[in-house]
Design an enzyme around this catalytic site. Structure first.
Site, PDB file in Angstrom:
ATOM      1  N   CYS A   1       0.901  -0.676  -0.339  1.00 25.50           N
ATOM      2  CA  CYS A   1       0.166   0.535  -0.336  1.00 25.50           C
ATOM      3  C   CYS A   1       0.404   1.182  -0.176  1.00 25.50           C
ATOM      4  O   CYS A   1       1.306   1.752  -0.902  1.00 25.50           O
ATOM      5  CB  CYS A   1      -0.984  -0.239   0.885  1.00 25.50           C
ATOM      6  SG  CYS A   1      -2.639   1.160   1.144  1.00 25.50           S
TER       7      CYS A   1
ATOM      8  N   HIS B   1      -3.593  -5.467   1.015  1.00 31.62           N
ATOM      9  CA  HIS B   1      -2.887  -6.060   2.206  1.00 31.62           C
ATOM     10  C   HIS B   1      -2.853  -7.150   2.330  1.00 31.62           C
ATOM     11  O   HIS B   1      -3.885  -7.647   3.117  1.00 31.62           O
ATOM     12  CB  HIS B   1      -3.656  -5.286   3.205  1.00 31.62           C
ATOM     13  CG  HIS B   1      -3.056  -3.572   3.452  1.00 31.62           C
ATOM     14  ND1 HIS B   1      -2.651  -2.730   4.165  1.00 31.62           N
ATOM     15  CD2 HIS B   1      -3.884  -3.178   2.676  1.00 31.62           C
ATOM     16  CE1 HIS B   1      -2.359  -2.329   3.962  1.00 31.62           C
ATOM     17  NE2 HIS B   1      -3.224  -1.881   3.242  1.00 31.62           N
TER      18      HIS B   1
ATOM     19  N   GLU C   1      -0.897  -9.084   5.090  1.00 27.90           N
ATOM     20  CA  GLU C   1      -0.836  -9.118   6.050  1.00 27.90           C
ATOM     21  C   GLU C   1      -2.328  -9.063   7.060  1.00 27.90           C
ATOM     22  O   GLU C   1      -2.165  -9.698   8.022  1.00 27.90           O
ATOM     23  CB  GLU C   1      -0.199  -8.142   6.467  1.00 27.90           C
ATOM     24  CG  GLU C   1      -0.586  -6.456   7.046  1.00 27.90           C
ATOM     25  CD  GLU C   1      -0.580  -5.749   5.856  1.00 27.90           C
ATOM     26  OE1 GLU C   1      -0.959  -4.664   5.855  1.00 27.90           O
ATOM     27  OE2 GLU C   1      -0.943  -6.120   4.542  1.00 27.90           O
TER      28      GLU C   1
END
Length: 225
Positions: free
Chosen positions: A86, A203, A205
């Site tokens: 990002c 994302h 994660e």
């Protein structure tokens, strides 16, 4: 494998990454303040999401001058691993480690959603855990995630198989509804020619912990290991 997660003023996804690499995968992980210059102990540099320096001027424009990013540039030149997620992707383009730029979303709105992605290139060190043309779902949260570059760079990215992820459920560019932010050729993530540097707007994660009900992102970290 030791991970280093950069912390800028304004980072807000750094601890999310640490939870995955250290908390879930039990890998040694160090949070690295943006003024540090010695990252010789690190194998994988993670430039996380957030709003580095408040996104003043433009996203990533100030962060690229941080001492740690100059060290990261040398880290990448040595063939070591770097991932920008990002805001981290924006920083990597500003730094010149990846070509192109991230500009305002097509509709000029901040988008927070979960979207389908197609794994276009499963042969990078980052994507060995995925299958070719596999469709995964990852969260996005950005206002300036529209990937843009000139025609020559775009042709090189496609020819050299540097497009790693596309928005949508088809491996070829699709300007339809699945292109959520207007990115050229639905580009959601790219790598450098060597494949050791990856930039992506979604994302992984945030889709790695089973308690969140979504684990498609974990394959990226496990694949690298």
């Amino acid at each position: 494998m030791k991970f280093g997660v950069v912390v800028f003023p304004g980072s807000n996804c750094d601890r999310d990454v640490v939870w995955v690499t250290q908390g879930l995968l039990n890998q040694p992980t160090r949070m690295i303040w943006h003024q540090e210059t010695d990252i010789s102990d690190i194998d994988v540099m993670v430039i996380p999401g957030g709003f580095s320096y408040g996104d003043y001027l433009r996203c990533g424009a100030i962060a690229r001058f941080s001492p740690v990013m100059q060290a990261t540039l040398e880290h990448a030149k040595q063939g070591k691993y770097v991932i920008g997620i990002c805001n981290g992707f924006q920083v990597l383009t500003e730094l010149g480690l990846l070509p192109g730029a991230l500009v305002r979303n097509r509709d000029l709105h901040f988008i927070c959603d979960r979207v389908p992605l197609t794994v276009v290139n499963p042969q990078t060190p980052w994507t060995t855990g995925y299958l070719a043309n596999e469709v995964i779902n990852l969260p996005i949260a950005h206002g300036e995630g529209c990937y843009y570059c000139d025609d020559n760079i775009l042709a090189e990215l496609e020819t050299n198989n540097q497009v790693v992820f596309r928005y949508g459920s088809v491996p070829t560019p699709n300007v339809g509804a699945e292109n959520i932010n207007g990115s050229l050729n639905n580009i959601a993530g790219i790598c450098n020619r060597q494949g050791n540097v990856l930039g992506m707007m979604p994302h992984p994660e945030r889709a790695s912990d089973p308690s969140l009900g979504q684990t498609d992102g974990m394959k990226l970290f496990k694949g690298l290991l």
